[in-house]
Design a protein around this motif. Structure first.
Motif, PDB file in Angstrom:
ATOM      1  N   PRO A  67       0.722  -1.197  -0.064  1.00 39.11           N
ATOM      2  CA  PRO A  67      -0.039  -0.042   0.132  1.00 39.11           C
ATOM      3  C   PRO A  67       0.893   1.316   0.106  1.00 39.11           C
ATOM      4  O   PRO A  67       0.571   2.114  -0.672  1.00 39.11           O
ATOM      5  CB  PRO A  67      -0.679  -0.146   1.162  1.00 39.11           C
ATOM      6  CG  PRO A  67      -0.943  -1.518   1.689  1.00 39.11           C
ATOM      7  CD  PRO A  67       0.442  -2.200   1.095  1.00 39.11           C
ATOM      8  N   VAL A  68       2.039   1.347   0.658  1.00 47.67           N
ATOM      9  CA  VAL A  68       2.619   2.483   0.790  1.00 47.67           C
ATOM     10  C   VAL A  68       3.525   2.616  -0.475  1.00 47.67           C
ATOM     11  O   VAL A  68       3.614   3.837  -1.023  1.00 47.67           O
ATOM     12  CB  VAL A  68       3.748   2.403   1.947  1.00 47.67           C
ATOM     13  CG1 VAL A  68       4.697   3.624   1.891  1.00 47.67           C
ATOM     14  CG2 VAL A  68       3.211   2.182   3.239  1.00 47.67           C
ATOM     15  N   ALA A  69       3.977   1.586  -1.307  1.00 48.60           N
ATOM     16  CA  ALA A  69       4.447   1.872  -2.647  1.00 48.60           C
ATOM     17  C   ALA A  69       3.470   2.377  -3.453  1.00 48.60           C
ATOM     18  O   ALA A  69       3.938   3.339  -4.626  1.00 48.60           O
ATOM     19  CB  ALA A  69       5.158   0.418  -2.963  1.00 48.60           C
TER      20      ALA A  69
ATOM     21  N   ASN B  47      13.655  10.472  -4.382  1.00 46.10           N
ATOM     22  CA  ASN B  47      13.373  10.687  -3.065  1.00 46.10           C
ATOM     23  C   ASN B  47      12.230   9.798  -2.637  1.00 46.10           C
ATOM     24  O   ASN B  47      12.318   9.430  -1.381  1.00 46.10           O
ATOM     25  CB  ASN B  47      12.813  12.374  -2.853  1.00 46.10           C
ATOM     26  CG  ASN B  47      14.141  13.204  -2.933  1.00 46.10           C
ATOM     27  OD1 ASN B  47      15.164  12.840  -2.812  1.00 46.10           O
ATOM     28  ND2 ASN B  47      13.753  14.477  -3.477  1.00 46.10           N
ATOM     29  N   ALA B  48      11.323   9.316  -3.668  1.00 46.21           N
ATOM     30  CA  ALA B  48      10.122   8.630  -3.170  1.00 46.21           C
ATOM     31  C   ALA B  48      10.882   7.411  -3.308  1.00 46.21           C
ATOM     32  O   ALA B  48      10.103   6.613  -2.056  1.00 46.21           O
ATOM     33  CB  ALA B  48       9.095   8.673  -4.432  1.00 46.21           C
ATOM     34  N   PHE B  49      11.754   6.601  -3.899  1.00 45.91           N
ATOM     35  CA  PHE B  49      12.485   5.270  -3.618  1.00 45.91           C
ATOM     36  C   PHE B  49      13.036   5.426  -2.315  1.00 45.91           C
ATOM     37  O   PHE B  49      12.836   4.264  -1.271  1.00 45.91           O
ATOM     38  CB  PHE B  49      13.478   5.323  -4.938  1.00 45.91           C
ATOM     39  CG  PHE B  49      14.027   3.735  -4.991  1.00 45.91           C
ATOM     40  CD1 PHE B  49      13.357   2.795  -5.676  1.00 45.91           C
ATOM     41  CD2 PHE B  49      15.001   3.551  -4.027  1.00 45.91           C
ATOM     42  CE1 PHE B  49      13.772   1.493  -5.713  1.00 45.91           C
ATOM     43  CE2 PHE B  49      15.538   2.169  -4.218  1.00 45.91           C
ATOM     44  CZ  PHE B  49      14.666   1.255  -5.003  1.00 45.91           C
ATOM     45  N   MET B  50      13.757   6.581  -1.988  1.00 42.95           N
ATOM     46  CA  MET B  50      14.361   6.426  -0.724  1.00 42.95           C
ATOM     47  C   MET B  50      13.692   6.329   0.477  1.00 42.95           C
ATOM     48  O   MET B  50      13.617   5.593   1.416  1.00 42.95           O
ATOM     49  CB  MET B  50      15.351   7.861  -0.574  1.00 42.95           C
ATOM     50  CG  MET B  50      16.242   7.875  -1.701  1.00 42.95           C
ATOM     51  SD  MET B  50      17.178   9.400  -1.567  1.00 42.95           S
ATOM     52  CE  MET B  50      17.688   9.811   0.228  1.00 42.95           C
TER      53      MET B  50
ATOM     54  N   CYS C 192      12.491   2.911   1.045  1.00 39.96           N
ATOM     55  CA  CYS C 192      13.509   1.975   1.729  1.00 39.96           C
ATOM     56  C   CYS C 192      13.347   1.922   3.265  1.00 39.96           C
ATOM     57  O   CYS C 192      14.211   0.954   3.764  1.00 39.96           O
ATOM     58  CB  CYS C 192      14.909   2.454   1.277  1.00 39.96           C
ATOM     59  SG  CYS C 192      15.316   2.410  -0.490  1.00 39.96           S
ATOM     60  N   GLU C 193      12.697   2.673   3.815  1.00 42.90           N
ATOM     61  CA  GLU C 193      12.430   2.820   5.326  1.00 42.90           C
ATOM     62  C   GLU C 193      11.310   2.130   5.807  1.00 42.90           C
ATOM     63  O   GLU C 193      10.933   1.819   7.004  1.00 42.90           O
ATOM     64  CB  GLU C 193      12.249   4.311   6.007  1.00 42.90           C
ATOM     65  CG  GLU C 193      13.622   5.145   5.417  1.00 42.90           C
ATOM     66  CD  GLU C 193      13.614   6.580   5.999  1.00 42.90           C
ATOM     67  OE1 GLU C 193      14.590   7.249   6.271  1.00 42.90           O
ATOM     68  OE2 GLU C 193      12.334   6.954   5.735  1.00 42.90           O
ATOM     69  N   THR C 194      10.390   1.442   4.896  1.00 43.41           N
ATOM     70  CA  THR C 194       9.204   0.945   5.360  1.00 43.41           C
ATOM     71  C   THR C 194       9.525  -0.475   5.487  1.00 43.41           C
ATOM     72  O   THR C 194      10.517  -1.227   5.153  1.00 43.41           O
ATOM     73  CB  THR C 194       7.982   0.742   4.054  1.00 43.41           C
ATOM     74  OG1 THR C 194       8.628   0.072   2.987  1.00 43.41           O
ATOM     75  CG2 THR C 194       7.839   2.299   3.631  1.00 43.41           C
ATOM     76  N   SER C 195       8.496  -1.123   6.400  1.00 44.70           N
ATOM     77  CA  SER C 195       8.535  -2.674   6.606  1.00 44.70           C
ATOM     78  C   SER C 195       8.036  -3.356   5.458  1.00 44.70           C
ATOM     79  O   SER C 195       8.448  -4.493   5.502  1.00 44.70           O
ATOM     80  CB  SER C 195       7.491  -2.691   8.079  1.00 44.70           C
ATOM     81  OG  SER C 195       7.866  -1.977   8.873  1.00 44.70           O
TER      82      SER C 195
END
Length: 259
Positions: free
Chosen positions: A203-205, A230-233, A236-239
């Protein structure tokens, strides 16, 4: 008490918004008001990952706005009328989750403009659509001149608005106005199937991808790529990225949580 003109139901991670103002689902002031409230309810649901917008009946998705409103409009009243609709339509366009429109029949004027505020449009073969407002001495006022231009380009948009031409579903597909044409009576199910497929992804993606596409449309390629990076970065912090990787390695279906 009169029955509601707009309702919604939850099907797993998908919310289905249904317009029900027979026989032509005309965009009245009351319908705009109810649609606004229903959209707010759907957007506040943390478990919603995709929205399907559809309508009852076989004749029309929405055959336009209530033209009786136009008889004695002053400039001030005209501004109030279109701005009220724009607020509601913008909520759909800016929703964090994808919005898929199932067009089961006529989509004219404000009806087509409502469809244009969605991310993806699927239409029955019998559907017809257009922006005939110039024949009434006005122009598309719910964002149609702007969204259609961004979708199919200025030349085709001018042709459609200047002439008020009504397109068949196949013609609309050729113009790039809709994404898919299906057999009559199948647009709702096709939209649901697509929404359910989208709902299986992270969902976040999906939310970040939608925002990235929108933000990049009106900037240079270089600026757009910076937005993308910036969106890709951020992702990278998500579960969910960890879950996606683990599921791939373990050859199983991922269980995304949207975190």
């Amino acid at each position: 008490m009169s029955k509601p003109l707009v309702t919604y139901e939850k099907r797993g991670f998908v919310s289905v918004i249904t317009i029900d103002n027979p026989p032509l689902n005309i965009l009245t002031d009351q319908l705009v008001h109810e649609l606004d409230g229903v959209i707010d309810d759907v957007l506040s649901d943390q478990g919603c990952r995709a929205i399907v917008l559809t309508a009852t009946g076989e004749k029309a998705f929405m055959a336009g706005a209530d033209i009786t409103q136009f008889d004695s409009l002053t400039p001030e009243a005209g501004r109030e009328l279109v701005e009220k609709g724009k607020v509601v339509f913008n909520k759909l366009e800016n929703a964090s989750m994808p919005v898929i429109c199932a067009m089961n029949g006529l989509a004219l004027g404000g009806g087509l403009e409502l469809a244009l505020a969605c991310d993806i449009r699927i239409a029955d073969k019998k559907a017809k659509m257009g922006l005939p407002e110039t024949g009434l001495g006005i122009l598309p006022g719910y964002g149609g001149t702007q969204r259609l231009t961004r979708l199919i380009g200025p030349g085709k948009t001018k042709e459609l608005i200047f002439t008020g031409a009504i397109l068949t579903a196949d013609e609309a597909y050729q113009y790039g106005l809709i994404e898919k044409v299906v057999e009559n009576g199948e647009s709702r199910q096709a939209a649901l199937a697509l929404a359910e497929k989208i709902a299986t992804k992270a969902p976040v993606a999906i939310t970040v991808a939608k925002a990235t596409i929108h933000q990049g449309m009106d900037v240079s390629l270089e600026e757009g790529q910076d937005i993308e990076t910036n969106a890709f970065m951020k992702l990278c912090e998500t579960s969910d990225i960890q879950e996606g990787f683990q599921a791939f390695m373990e050859k199983r279906t991922p269980n995304f949580t949207g975190k």
